[in-house]
Design an enzyme around this catalytic site. Structure first.
Site, PDB file in Angstrom:
ATOM      1  CG  ASP A 153       5.343   6.069   3.928  1.00  0.00           C
ATOM      2  OD1 ASP A 153       4.489   5.296   4.377  1.00  0.00           O
ATOM      3  OD2 ASP A 153       6.569   5.855   4.000  1.00  0.00           O
ATOM      4  CD  GLU A 167       3.438   6.517   8.635  1.00  0.00           C
ATOM      5  OE1 GLU A 167       3.368   5.446   9.236  1.00  0.00           O
ATOM      6  OE2 GLU A 167       4.259   6.714   7.715  1.00  0.00           O
TER       7      GLU A 167
HETATM    8  C1  NOJ Z   1       4.929   3.700   6.755  1.00  0.00           C
HETATM    9  C2  NOJ Z   1       3.990   2.812   5.998  1.00  0.00           C
HETATM   10  O1  NOJ Z   1       2.694   2.959   6.511  1.00  0.00           O
HETATM   11  C3  NOJ Z   1       4.533   1.411   6.115  1.00  0.00           C
HETATM   12  O2  NOJ Z   1       3.630   0.444   5.654  1.00  0.00           O
HETATM   13  C4  NOJ Z   1       5.838   1.356   5.372  1.00  0.00           C
HETATM   14  O3  NOJ Z   1       6.424   0.086   5.547  1.00  0.00           O
HETATM   15  C5  NOJ Z   1       6.816   2.410   5.898  1.00  0.00           C
HETATM   16  N1  NOJ Z   1       6.206   3.686   6.102  1.00  0.00           N
HETATM   17  C6  NOJ Z   1       7.953   2.594   4.927  1.00  0.00           C
HETATM   18  O4  NOJ Z   1       7.494   3.218   3.752  1.00  0.00           O
END
Ligand code: NOJ
Length: 537
Positions: free
Chosen positions: A205, A259
């Site tokens: 993430d 990500e």
């Molecule tokens: C990216 C995640 O995909 C999202 O859903 C989340 O709110 C943020 N990172 C914070 O963890």
């Protein structure tokens, strides 16, 4: 035909399960692991090869589980560790791999480390695991700097003892200090915990945001400063080199998928070097307008950037953070950055769904791995009329509703029946945690199964062909000459995909048999907003 490489993450079709909204096994209106176990055969039949689970860990749900109290426990709303073990085993029995989400940038404010830091003194080792600072101003009443939270409002919260702590997301998500070696060892141990339980991959993430400039300098939020004080710092690469060493210490390949939202493709590729992450989500493609030349440019850039580090490309149209693509593609002006969230009631849903069908055949035949967000195979649109008092996303609440947030793409799936909750749980009386629209009766799995022309059956047919044909997934692509507004490419020796965005029908080549089309063909004409897969004969 070149046989496919054994590295599953280079070519897999990966399905994202958002556990809260996939299927409810115990009838409390919230999806759970039992619900997923009950539906594994559905996923097998769909033809996917791996499941990525959005977080399932113990959490107060301030950000839908992206605020983790304990990475080694399953949240009771979702089940138990024994349920997770059973689910991993049952998925493996069906040949489906499992990816779990790990969040390195922050933990929950209820995490043991943060509670201990709150109880500890200024400058203590416990506080050094986070970013605690004194404020500015005469009495420290101003935050240490002007950084703003990505969810709206200031990125600092003040404690009763006068100090402030940093949270780039919600106040319930304090940022970790990756300059502290304990943070590295703890996360490497969390990876081992899940790899030891059989998990095949980790989705990382907010992967490019972990490192912070310890000077915490202010910057102009209207642009992207270079260097940025918390985006893409070099220290991030040390983190993922450590993680890669953990992944590589297992005999079967374990993959790390990041990500990574970065504008500069060369900086993005640095995360995919041979000793770092295996793959990263391709958000440029997700955000691209429905326009042939824009898509061609993004595809070419993606392929060339990944080639520099020999990493597989990924293709993704939707996820739990963005407006569903049926709705994005149904907006009159698809040149607006498609990945952003915005209210816009003017949507031609039929057009959006037709383009989404064409986009499915495009993404499923490009080189690399592909991600399918739950409900995309049903053609679900964004739900834009959720009442304010049912909205859950902190983005909605922290921006006072200016940003609608992400609830609209997280509505529980419709499985069967003609009214809500559409078989979401075992009990028709249970109220799903977000309301489902009355118009979803025709979009349920049960409604689509018998209809050969349904979105579900298009995905099933396309995934079956993709699995069968070794030349799809990872491997070379050859662009073919095509009229303006048409994308045409060859995979392997005899597979061709044509995507018509030209506004008018175009003639199909004569020496081909049709494998699959996203919309009925008109004789040998490929209609507008239609894709076709062909085999040379
Ligand atoms: C990216 C995640 O995909 C999202 O859903 C989340 O709110 C943020 N990172 C914070 O963890």
């Amino acid at each position: 035909m070149t046989p496919r490489t054994t590295d599953w993450w280079r070519h897999a079709a990966i399905y994202q399960v958002y556990p809260r909204s996939f299927a409810d096994g115990n009838g409390d209106g919230i999806g759970d692991l039992t619900g997923v176990r009950n539906r594994l055969d559905y996923l097998k039949e769909l033809g996917i090869e791996a499941i990525w689970f959005s977080p399932w860990y113990l959490t107060p749900m301030a950000d839908a589980g992206y605020d983790v109290t304990d990475f080694r426990q399953i949240d009771p709303r979702f089940g138990t560790l024994a349920d997770a073990d059973a689910l991993i085993g049952e998925a493996h029995e069906r040949g489906i791999r499992i990816i779990v989400d790990v969040i390195p940038n922050h933990v929950s404010h209820e995490h043991e480390w943060f509670l201990k830091a709150l109880a500890a003194t200024h400058g203590s080792p416990e506080r050094d695991l986070f970013w605690f600072r004194d404020g500015r101003g005469e009495n420290g009443e101003l935050p240490p700097n002007e950084w703003q939270s990505i969810f709206g409002g200031p990125a600092w919260t003040r404690l009763p003892d006068g100090q402030w702590y940093l949270h780039l997301f919600a106040p319930e998500q304090p940022d970790l200090n990756w300059r502290n070696p304990l943070v590295h060892s703890e996360y490497e141990d969390i990876l081992r915990f899940w790899f030891d339980r059989g998990v095949d991959g980790i989705r990382v993430d907010s992967a490019a945001m972990c490192g912070k400039d310890p000077e915490l300098p202010d910057f102009d939020h209207s642009g992207l400063p270079d260097p940025h004080p918390y985006v893409d710092l070099d220290i991030n690469h040390d983190i993922y080199r450590g993680w890669r060493a953990v992944a590589d210490s297992y005999p079967d390949p374990r993959a790390l998928i990041g990500e990574v939202w970065l504008a500069d493709p060369a900086r993005f590729a640095r995360y995919l070097r041979a000793d770092e992450l295996h793959a990263a989500f391709n958000f440029d493609f997700l955000g691209c307008a429905w326009d042939a030349s824009a898509l061609r440019t993004v595809i070419d850039q993606t392929l060339s950037v990944h080639a520099t580090v020999a990493a597989p490309s990924t293709w993704v149209l939707s996820n739990h953070d963005v407006t569903r693509h049926v709705t994005r593609y149904g907006r009159p002006d698809t040149s607006t950055a498609a990945g952003i969230r915005q209210y816009n009631p003017i949507v031609d849903e039929d057009l959006g769904r037709r383009r989404a069908r064409a986009a499915a055949l495009l993404t499923l035949s490009l080189p690399g791995a592909v991600y399918i967000y739950q409900g995309e195979e049903l053609g679900l649109p964004e739900v834009e009329d959720i009442p304010a008092d049912r909205r859950d996303d902190p983005i909605y609440h922290r921006t006072g509703g200016k940003d609608p947030g992400r609830d609209g793409c997280r509505v529980p799936l419709p499985w069967s029946g003609t009214k809500a909750p559409y078989g979401f749980g075992p009990d028709d009386a249970a109220r799903p945690w977000l309301p489902q629209p009355a118009a979803w009766a025709g979009l349920s799995v049960a409604a689509q199964e018998p209809d050969p022309a349904s979105m579900l059956n298009l995905y099933r047919a396309a995934l079956a062909l993709r699995a069968e044909r070794q030349d799809l997934g990872d491997g070379p692509i050859q662009w073919l000459p095509a009229p303006e507004g048409v994308l045409a490419y060859r995979r392997g020796t005899d597979f061709t995909c044509l995507v018509n965005l030209s506004g008018t029908p175009v003639a199909l080549p004569g020496d081909h048999a049709v494998l699959l089309a996203s919309h009925p063909l008109d004789g040998n004409q490929l209609p507008n907003d239609t894709s076709v897969w062909l085999r040379t004969v």
